[in-house]
Design a protein around this motif. Structure first.
Motif, PDB file in Angstrom:
ATOM      1  N   SER A   1       0.843  -1.189   0.000  1.00 53.75           N
ATOM      2  CA  SER A   1       0.000   0.000   0.000  1.00 53.75           C
ATOM      3  C   SER A   1       0.881   1.243   0.000  1.00 53.75           C
ATOM      4  O   SER A   1       2.110   1.148  -0.005  1.00 53.75           O
ATOM      5  CB  SER A   1      -0.916  -0.013   1.228  1.00 53.75           C
ATOM      6  OG  SER A   1      -0.147  -0.010   2.414  1.00 53.75           O
ATOM      7  N   ILE A   2       0.257   2.397   0.036  1.00 52.06           N
ATOM      8  CA  ILE A   2       0.987   3.666   0.094  1.00 52.06           C
ATOM      9  C   ILE A   2       1.898   3.641   1.319  1.00 52.06           C
ATOM     10  O   ILE A   2       1.499   3.211   2.392  1.00 52.06           O
ATOM     11  CB  ILE A   2      -0.003   4.849   0.180  1.00 52.06           C
ATOM     12  CG1 ILE A   2      -0.845   4.905  -1.085  1.00 52.06           C
ATOM     13  CG2 ILE A   2       0.734   6.162   0.403  1.00 52.06           C
ATOM     14  CD1 ILE A   2      -1.972   5.912  -1.020  1.00 52.06           C
ATOM     15  N   GLY A   3       3.128   4.085   1.137  1.00 53.46           N
ATOM     16  CA  GLY A   3       4.091   4.097   2.230  1.00 53.46           C
ATOM     17  C   GLY A   3       5.079   2.941   2.166  1.00 53.46           C
ATOM     18  O   GLY A   3       6.115   2.971   2.815  1.00 53.46           O
TER      19      GLY A   3
ATOM     20  N   LYS B   1      -4.521  -7.561  -6.732  1.00 53.67           N
ATOM     21  CA  LYS B   1      -5.144  -7.142  -5.459  1.00 53.67           C
ATOM     22  C   LYS B   1      -4.128  -6.615  -4.444  1.00 53.67           C
ATOM     23  O   LYS B   1      -4.257  -6.814  -3.254  1.00 53.67           O
ATOM     24  CB  LYS B   1      -5.948  -8.295  -4.860  1.00 53.67           C
ATOM     25  CG  LYS B   1      -7.072  -8.773  -5.747  1.00 53.67           C
ATOM     26  CD  LYS B   1      -7.830  -9.909  -5.128  1.00 53.67           C
ATOM     27  CE  LYS B   1      -8.898 -10.388  -6.099  1.00 53.67           C
ATOM     28  NZ  LYS B   1      -9.608 -11.558  -5.633  1.00 53.67           N
ATOM     29  N   GLY B   2      -3.084  -5.958  -4.942  1.00 57.44           N
ATOM     30  CA  GLY B   2      -2.088  -5.350  -4.058  1.00 57.44           C
ATOM     31  C   GLY B   2      -0.944  -6.258  -3.682  1.00 57.44           C
ATOM     32  O   GLY B   2      -0.040  -5.838  -2.980  1.00 57.44           O
ATOM     33  N   ARG B   3      -0.956  -7.513  -4.131  1.00 56.09           N
ATOM     34  CA  ARG B   3       0.144  -8.424  -3.793  1.00 56.09           C
ATOM     35  C   ARG B   3       1.319  -8.272  -4.752  1.00 56.09           C
ATOM     36  O   ARG B   3       2.420  -8.701  -4.445  1.00 56.09           O
ATOM     37  CB  ARG B   3      -0.345  -9.874  -3.800  1.00 56.09           C
ATOM     38  CG  ARG B   3      -1.245 -10.195  -2.612  1.00 56.09           C
ATOM     39  CD  ARG B   3      -1.450 -11.679  -2.452  1.00 56.09           C
ATOM     40  NE  ARG B   3      -1.971 -12.306  -3.650  1.00 56.09           N
ATOM     41  CZ  ARG B   3      -3.251 -12.615  -3.847  1.00 56.09           C
ATOM     42  NH1 ARG B   3      -4.144 -12.337  -2.932  1.00 56.09           N
ATOM     43  NH2 ARG B   3      -3.632 -13.191  -4.960  1.00 56.09           N
TER      44      ARG B   3
ATOM     45  N   CYS C   1       4.271  -2.807   5.093  1.00 55.00           N
ATOM     46  CA  CYS C   1       3.425  -2.833   6.285  1.00 55.00           C
ATOM     47  C   CYS C   1       4.221  -2.572   7.568  1.00 55.00           C
ATOM     48  O   CYS C   1       4.080  -3.255   8.561  1.00 55.00           O
ATOM     49  CB  CYS C   1       2.683  -4.165   6.366  1.00 55.00           C
ATOM     50  SG  CYS C   1       1.277  -4.130   7.491  1.00 55.00           S
ATOM     51  N   GLY C   2       5.123  -1.574   7.524  1.00 59.55           N
ATOM     52  CA  GLY C   2       5.831  -1.147   8.722  1.00 59.55           C
ATOM     53  C   GLY C   2       7.047  -1.956   9.118  1.00 59.55           C
ATOM     54  O   GLY C   2       7.546  -1.822  10.227  1.00 59.55           O
TER      55      GLY C   2
END
Length: 98
Positions: free
Chosen positions: A22-24, A51-53, A82-83
């Motif tokens: 995702s964004i970031g 789907k974003g994968r 994801c951080g």
């Protein structure tokens, strides 16, 4: 490649099920600014696939500059998703010829 040649690889990333970018999120060099002026390439949410994968990180506009000294080179890039950094590290290899 030749000394000082600009290299614009495409790195395709596909995450396992239940994970998505995702964004970031970004791809980051562990070599700081030695080979590229921008050691980080961010995710463009308009270019996410599956789907974003899936995502293709393009070095167009942020090329890697081959060093002057002939030899084999390996650059290590890490995916931040994801951080956190996720494995495995991404290795880009090239040879500079005179």
């Amino acid at each position: 490649v030749k000394p000082s040649e600009k290299i614009e690889p495409i790195v395709e990333v596909n995450l396992v099920d239940n994970y998505e970018m995702s964004i970031g999120d970004f791809l980051q060099s562990t070599e700081a600014e030695e080979f590229t002026s921008m050691p980080k390439i961010g995710v463009d949410p308009d270019k996410l696939t599956d789907k974003g994968r899936g995502f293709q990180f393009s070095f167009a506009g942020n090329p890697i500059t081959a060093p002057q000294t002939p030899g084999k080179y390996k650059l290590i890039w890490r995916l931040w998703q994801c951080g956190r950094y996720v494995d495995p590290p991404i290795e880009l290899e090239f040879t500079v010829v005179p």
